[in-house]
Design a protein around this motif. Structure first.
Motif, short mmCIF file in Angstrom:
data_model
loop_
_atom_site.label_atom_id
_atom_site.label_comp_id
_atom_site.label_asym_id
_atom_site.label_seq_id
_atom_site.Cartn_x
_atom_site.Cartn_y
_atom_site.Cartn_z
N ILE A 26 37.52 35.57 25.06
CA ILE A 26 38.53 36.62 25.12
C ILE A 26 37.82 37.91 25.53
CG2 ILE A 26 40.27 37.89 23.84
CD1 ILE A 26 40.40 35.51 21.90
N ALA A 27 38.03 38.33 26.74
CA ALA A 27 37.35 39.52 27.24
C ALA A 27 37.87 40.76 26.54
CB ALA A 27 37.56 39.64 28.75
N ALA A 28 36.95 41.63 26.17
CA ALA A 28 37.33 42.89 25.54
C ALA A 28 38.01 43.80 26.55
CB ALA A 28 36.09 43.56 24.96
N ASP A 29 38.92 44.64 26.04
CA ASP A 29 39.55 45.64 26.91
C ASP A 29 38.57 46.74 27.30
OD1 ASP A 29 41.94 44.26 26.65
OD2 ASP A 29 42.62 45.49 24.96
N TYR A 30 37.64 47.04 26.37
CA TYR A 30 36.65 48.10 26.60
C TYR A 30 35.29 47.60 26.14
CZ TYR A 30 40.89 50.94 26.81
OH TYR A 30 42.13 51.45 27.14
N SER A 31 34.31 47.62 27.04
CA SER A 31 32.95 47.19 26.71
C SER A 31 32.00 48.35 26.94
CB SER A 31 32.54 46.00 27.59
OG SER A 31 33.34 44.87 27.30
N PHE A 32 31.31 48.74 25.87
CA PHE A 32 30.40 49.88 25.93
C PHE A 32 28.96 49.45 25.67
CE2 PHE A 32 34.46 51.77 24.66
CZ PHE A 32 34.53 52.89 25.48
N LYS A 33 28.04 50.18 26.28
CA LYS A 33 26.64 50.15 25.90
C LYS A 33 26.40 51.40 25.05
CE LYS A 33 24.95 47.66 29.97
NZ LYS A 33 24.05 47.71 31.16
N PHE A 34 25.77 51.22 23.90
CA PHE A 34 25.57 52.29 22.92
C PHE A 34 24.07 52.46 22.75
CE2 PHE A 34 26.98 53.61 18.31
CZ PHE A 34 26.71 54.94 18.61
N GLY A 35 23.48 53.52 23.33
CA GLY A 35 22.04 53.63 23.38
C GLY A 35 21.46 54.89 22.77
N THR A 36 20.18 54.81 22.40
CA THR A 36 19.44 55.94 21.85
C THR A 36 17.96 55.76 22.18
OG1 THR A 36 18.84 57.13 19.82
CG2 THR A 36 19.13 54.77 19.63
N VAL A 37 17.21 56.84 22.09
CA VAL A 37 15.76 56.76 22.33
C VAL A 37 15.02 56.31 21.08
CG1 VAL A 37 15.85 58.56 24.09
CG2 VAL A 37 15.36 59.20 21.72
N SER A 38 15.65 56.32 19.92
CA SER A 38 14.98 55.96 18.68
C SER A 38 14.64 54.48 18.64
CB SER A 38 15.87 56.32 17.48
OG SER A 38 16.07 57.72 17.40
N ALA A 39 13.62 54.16 17.84
CA ALA A 39 13.14 52.78 17.74
C ALA A 39 14.13 51.91 16.98
CB ALA A 39 11.79 52.76 17.04
N GLY A 60 39.92 44.04 16.60
CA GLY A 60 40.23 42.65 16.93
C GLY A 60 39.57 42.19 18.22
N GLY A 61 38.40 42.78 18.53
CA GLY A 61 37.69 42.39 19.74
C GLY A 61 38.14 43.12 20.99
N ARG A 62 39.09 44.03 20.85
CA ARG A 62 39.54 44.78 22.05
C ARG A 62 38.46 45.76 22.52
NH1 ARG A 62 44.71 47.32 19.53
NH2 ARG A 62 45.07 48.25 21.60
N ILE A 63 37.59 46.18 21.58
CA ILE A 63 36.43 47.01 21.93
C ILE A 63 35.18 46.20 21.61
CG2 ILE A 63 35.16 49.14 21.49
CD1 ILE A 63 37.76 50.39 20.52
N GLU A 64 34.27 46.16 22.55
CA GLU A 64 32.97 45.49 22.37
C GLU A 64 31.88 46.52 22.60
OE1 GLU A 64 31.92 41.25 23.79
OE2 GLU A 64 31.12 42.59 25.35
N ILE A 65 30.89 46.57 21.70
CA ILE A 65 29.82 47.57 21.79
C ILE A 65 28.48 46.88 21.60
CG2 ILE A 65 28.87 49.69 20.84
CD1 ILE A 65 31.66 50.37 19.78
#
Length: 333
Positions: A26-39, A60-65
């Motif tokens: 089930i493909a998410a409606d919104y797929s994000f990459k969530f990044g930081t420089v921290s380890a 319900g899986g509509r957003i994927e991060i």
């Protein structure tokens, strides 16, 4: 018995396969990459994963991060620009960096602004903060989703005790490409040298810089204690950070998903603040007992001298609104 254990293992594998298949079927409606420089080992990453998991579950899986540490998506400024330009990227913002887009918000990152970390809540419920956040979004296209993520008090790591601003005179000190940091360490008499966070370990190793500053958890995450063995707990910044995303993307989302993102961003901020406050003494003991690090505690440091020396930092921003520092100080009383 062994047969029963094998049976339970098979059931678990089938369940895991079903859950994994369902996620990708089930493909998410919104797929994000969530990044930081921290380890990856830092509390910040724990909080980011906590936020991502809760958003995925509540939506319900509509957003994927997917969460990335260690500057996998780029330096802070590079990722901020990705967000600003409309990429499906979320990141963690420092208010000193956000001042590049709307100067007034940078006052939050000033030296010795907060007597106690808990005082930051007074700002978050103020009219000034609401107005400033609206102006930031209008100026930059960036949507801050929470601002209550306590990153920790920042301290100085070098090869000698730092008890007075005079001890920082002419010490080559790593600073990020951030005017608040640059001006703060200039006021201490240090030689600020701009180095990306991912390169600080190497800069200390080669002698490009002799000192760096960060919260204890970040010092451990970057293993800076392998290069320098004295941490002076100057607490010059009580640092808060904020998750952020592109405002146009946020505004295009259904109202229920917007609410989930905001609520879970705030919840993750409380979670991170708890991790930082409860974990610091344990981390200090770990460094003292296992890594031979010496700590110069706040009681051994001339804090009034540091406060007096860095007060001039607030005069270094002519682009700020008139009376900004005075207004913030009044809110924090």
């Amino acid at each position: 018995d062994a047969q029963e254990s094998r049976g339970l293992g098979d059931v678990y594998k089938r369940q895991l396969f079903t859950l994994s298949f369902s996620k990708f079927a089930i493909a998410a409606d919104y797929s994000f990459k969530f990044g930081t420089v921290s380890a990856d080992t830092e509390p910040l990453l724990d909080a980011m994963r906590f936020m991502a998991k809760n958003i995925e579950e509540r939506s319900g899986g509509r957003i994927e991060i997917d969460v990335y540490g260690g500057a996998a998506l780029g330096t802070n400024k590079e990722v901020y620009e990705q967000v600003k330009n409309g990429a499906m990227v979320m990141t963690i913002a420092d208010f000193g960096y956000l001042a590049d887009y709307y100067p007034d918000i940078g006052v939050i990152a000033g030296p010795y602004l907060l007597p106690n970390a808990s005082d930051f809540d007074k700002l978050l419920v103020s009219d000034w903060y609401s107005e400033t956040l609206e102006n930031l979004t209008a100026a930059s296209g960036i949507q801050v989703t929470a601002a209550n993520w306590f990153f920790g008090a920042r301290h100085i790591i070098t090869d000698k005790p730092i008890r007075h601003p005079d001890d920082m005179k002419d010490v080559a000190t790593r600073v990020p490409p951030n005017i608040m940091w640059v001006k703060t360490f200039e006021s201490m008499g240090a030689k600020g040298t701009q180095v990306a966070w991912a390169e600080v370990y190497g800069a200390l190793s080669t002698g490009l810089v002799r000192a760096a500053e960060a919260p204890i958890a970040s010092i451990i995450g970057a293993k800076l204690y392998e290069q320098k063995k004295v941490i002076s707990m100057t607490g010059h910044f009580k640092s808060f950070v904020a998750p952020m995303m592109n405002a146009d993307i946020y505004n295009s989302m259904p109202k229920d998903l917007q609410e989930i993102i905001i609520e879970e961003s705030i919840s993750a901020g409380k979670y991170m603040t708890k991790l930082i406050i409860e974990g610091e003494e344990k981390l200090i003991k770990q460094l003292e007992d296992n890594e031979g690090v010496t700590f110069i505690r706040a009681s051994e440091i001339d804090m009034p001298a540091f406060q007096a020396a860095t007060a001039s930092t607030y005069d270094a921003f002519p682009e700020w609104s008139d009376g900004l520092h005075k207004r913030i100080s009044a809110i924090l009383k």
